[in-house]
Write a protein that holds these residues in place. Structure first.
Motif, PDB file in Angstrom:
ATOM      1  N   ASP A 128       0.846  -1.210   0.000  1.00 27.77           N
ATOM      2  CA  ASP A 128       0.000   0.000   0.000  1.00 27.77           C
ATOM      3  C   ASP A 128       0.876   1.252   0.000  1.00 27.77           C
ATOM      4  OD1 ASP A 128      -2.302  -1.500   0.011  1.00 27.77           O
ATOM      5  OD2 ASP A 128      -2.663  -1.304   2.169  1.00 27.77           O
ATOM      6  N   TRP A 129       1.943   1.240   0.786  1.00 30.24           N
ATOM      7  CA  TRP A 129       2.862   2.382   0.834  1.00 30.24           C
ATOM      8  C   TRP A 129       3.554   2.561  -0.519  1.00 30.24           C
ATOM      9  CZ3 TRP A 129       8.399   2.219   3.086  1.00 30.24           C
ATOM     10  CH2 TRP A 129       8.936   3.520   3.146  1.00 30.24           C
ATOM     11  N   VAL A 130       3.988   1.484  -1.113  1.00 29.13           N
ATOM     12  CA  VAL A 130       4.639   1.546  -2.416  1.00 29.13           C
ATOM     13  C   VAL A 130       3.679   2.093  -3.472  1.00 29.13           C
ATOM     14  CG1 VAL A 130       5.592   0.107  -4.268  1.00 29.13           C
ATOM     15  CG2 VAL A 130       6.351  -0.238  -1.910  1.00 29.13           C
ATOM     16  N   SER A 131       2.411   1.715  -3.370  1.00 29.32           N
ATOM     17  CA  SER A 131       1.411   2.252  -4.296  1.00 29.32           C
ATOM     18  C   SER A 131       1.245   3.756  -4.126  1.00 29.32           C
ATOM     19  CB  SER A 131       0.070   1.545  -4.072  1.00 29.32           C
ATOM     20  OG  SER A 131      -0.936   2.079  -4.896  1.00 29.32           O
ATOM     21  N   GLU A 132       1.256   4.223  -2.880  1.00 33.99           N
ATOM     22  CA  GLU A 132       1.176   5.665  -2.628  1.00 33.99           C
ATOM     23  C   GLU A 132       2.362   6.403  -3.244  1.00 33.99           C
ATOM     24  OE1 GLU A 132       0.914   6.247   1.570  1.00 33.99           O
ATOM     25  OE2 GLU A 132      -0.797   4.893   1.783  1.00 33.99           O
ATOM     26  N   LEU A 133       3.497   5.722  -3.315  1.00 37.39           N
ATOM     27  CA  LEU A 133       4.698   6.319  -3.901  1.00 37.39           C
ATOM     28  C   LEU A 133       4.723   6.191  -5.425  1.00 37.39           C
ATOM     29  CD1 LEU A 133       7.290   5.027  -1.266  1.00 37.39           C
ATOM     30  CD2 LEU A 133       6.468   7.372  -1.536  1.00 37.39           C
ATOM     31  N   ALA A 134       3.625   5.666  -5.974  1.00 38.50           N
ATOM     32  CA  ALA A 134       3.418   5.609  -7.432  1.00 38.50           C
ATOM     33  C   ALA A 134       4.430   4.728  -8.156  1.00 38.50           C
ATOM     34  CB  ALA A 134       3.412   7.017  -8.034  1.00 38.50           C
ATOM     35  N   VAL A 135       4.797   3.622  -7.537  1.00 36.39           N
ATOM     36  CA  VAL A 135       5.712   2.671  -8.176  1.00 36.39           C
ATOM     37  C   VAL A 135       4.890   1.679  -8.986  1.00 36.39           C
ATOM     38  CG1 VAL A 135       7.407   0.846  -7.793  1.00 36.39           C
ATOM     39  CG2 VAL A 135       7.413   2.879  -6.328  1.00 36.39           C
TER      40      VAL A 135
END
Length: 507
Positions: A128-135
């Protein structure tokens, strides 16, 4: 051969002038804990990174790692996301050596505990955090091959698509295709024992608890759902591959004389004490991290944790190189620093298995002696720090005791207001702390890479397994939280250290 374009949000980074078109600066093979943590670190450094993951989502069948040790929690705290994991996990004393629990509650850290959190939960929160970072994550894909040249690496995915990158990082597990295709040897020893782990229902009341016998070690415990968690040593190494209910039943009967009417297994997995490590963590444009770089028995619960710590050591260095701020030689420090950590982990897991694997009187006596030893304060604190990841010391030369060790999360006063030191590391940048109002600290040539903070700090400076150390005047902290330089009013060596870790001064 078609070129696969990103299917998720891209970060829109500008390409270097004159460079050949690349899909991404870095491609990560594997979206498990190590790969996701590395992706987050690179994204925080504003590097165009993508993950290739064979699963359609982060769902895991069965259980793997079961918790986070202190240093992993600290690392997440350094990035400002620890609370996400603490909310879902259960705080507990996880640290132990050969099933001897180690009380770490008095170690000098804000997180003097472990966090019971299943890998499936950890991955979901991290994703979820990685998704927020747009990866972008290329799902339902695997890296199947790659070809390096002088300007980059072409990565072939299952289905025939290709990605172009500057670097490829193999975070694809113990059977890593990336490692094999790179021709990196995986030195070590094969298995001497095989364990089954499963979550099942049982018709009869099982023999709860742990036991040792001539085969090895076994345990039956109740899960939160009321099912039975089974860990059992198999009688032989003959059976390999994906285990089934018959394998589990046979193993239980060999130990307990019954399988307690086991039925309805949620999952069954097999793991061994094979201990292997990549002889090099880097080969040209290919790097390895996590299980792709080292495998060992799960005793002590260190695997996921040192993989996450690999990622945090590598991420900022790879970002520096990709951005052209530092020479490629900076990547060699990744192997130099993390390979010894992996080797020590293999060593301590092999030692634990040697103590646990048989029920003979001699080994029982050895376990009792070790347990008595670890009840003493100094050994307990030393082994507690080791098993928790708090005592990692990179060899950065002679000097202050802080040099090469992780920076403690001090209570600071900055501009008249209280502030935790880890708060200053949320952006994954370097940090130069001036505690002595030294003045004359000119970091303008590196201001795009590090932050200068004047701070006050009262109270003793404590390091795990070392104790109190002298309070320094100035400290340079790397983005991974380890101390690169400690200085006094003379500032001797600061410019050279800044250049070593953060590249030449900007014009």
């Amino acid at each position: 051969m078609p070129v696969l374009l990103p299917t998720s949000r891209t970060r829109g980074h500008a390409k270097r002038a004159g460079a050949r078109h690349e899909d991404h600066a870095v491609v990560i093979a594997g979206g498990g804990p190590t790969g996701l943590m590395l992706a987050a670190e690179l994204a925080l450094a504003d590097v165009d990174v993508a993950v290739v993951e064979r699963r359609a989502d982060q769902e895991l069948v069965g259980t793997r790692a079961g918790g986070l040790h202190v240093r992993s929690i600290e690392i997440l705290d350094q990035r400002g996301v620890a609370d996400r994991f603490l909310r879902e996990g259960q705080i507990t004393q996880l640290a132990g050596f050969a099933w001897t629990r180690l009380d770490i509650s008095d170690l000098p850290t804000r997180h003097a505990y472990g966090l019971a959190l299943r890998q499936s939960q950890f991955e979901r929160i991290l994703a979820d955090w990685v998704s927020e970072l747009a990866v972008p994550i290329y799902r339902n894909r695997e890296v199947t091959d790659f070809a390096q040249d002088e300007t980059g690496i072409d990565v072939t995915l299952s289905g025939g698509e290709t990605l172009r990158a500057n670097y490829l990082v193999g975070c694809d597990g113990g059977r890593s295709l990336v490692r094999k295709a790179a021709g990196i040897d995986f030195a070590g020893t094969g298995p001497t024992l095989s364990n089954l782990m499963a979550e099942v229902e049982m018709r009869d009341e099982p023999a709860w608890g742990l036991r040792h016998d001539a085969l090895g070690f076994h345990g039956l415990s109740k899960t939160e759902s009321g099912r039975v968690l089974v860990v059992v040593t198999e009688a032989t190494l003959d059976r390999t591959g994906a285990p089934g209910p018959r394998d589990l039943s046979d193993a239980l009967v060999a130990v307990y004389g019954t399988d307690f009417g086991l039925h309805n297994p949620s999952w069954i997995s097999r793991f061994t004490d094979a201990a292997r490590q990549a002889v090099s963590y880097r080969k040209r444009r290919v790097l390895l991290a996590g299980d792709a770089a080292h495998i060992h028995h799960s005793v002590g619960g260190q695997g996921l944790n040192i993989g996450v710590q690999d990622a945090v050591n590598l991420g900022w260095k790879l970002a520096q190189v990709v951005k052209g701020l530092s020479p490629e030689t900076l990547l060699d420090t990744y192997h130099a620093e993390r390979h010894p950590v992996g080797a020590r982990t293999l060593r301590n897991t092999m030692a634990q298995i040697a103590l646990l694997r048989r029920g003979e009187d001699g080994l029982k006596a050895a376990r009792e002696v070790v347990s008595e030893l670890l009840a003493m304060d100094a050994p307990r604190k030393r082994f507690g720090a080791m098993m928790s990841g708090l005592d990692v010391h990179y060899d950065l030369g002679q000097g202050h005791a802080l040099l090469g060790r992780r920076m403690p999360d001090l209570d600071l006063t900055v501009d008249g207001r209280p502030l935790r030191l880890f708060t200053l590391l949320h952006g994954a940048r370097g940090l130069l702390l001036d505690f002595g109002k030294t003045g004359g600290l000119d970091i303008a040539p590196w201001a795009d890479r590090i932050d200068l903070v004047e701070a006050e700090c009262e109270g003793p400076w404590q390091l795990p397994a070392i104790g109190q150390v002298a309070a320094p005047k100035t400290v340079l902290v790397r983005p991974d939280g380890h101390v690169a330089w400690v200085g006094d009013e003379s500032l001797h060596g600061l410019a050279e250290t800044l250049t070593r870790w953060f590249g030449p001064a900007s014009d």
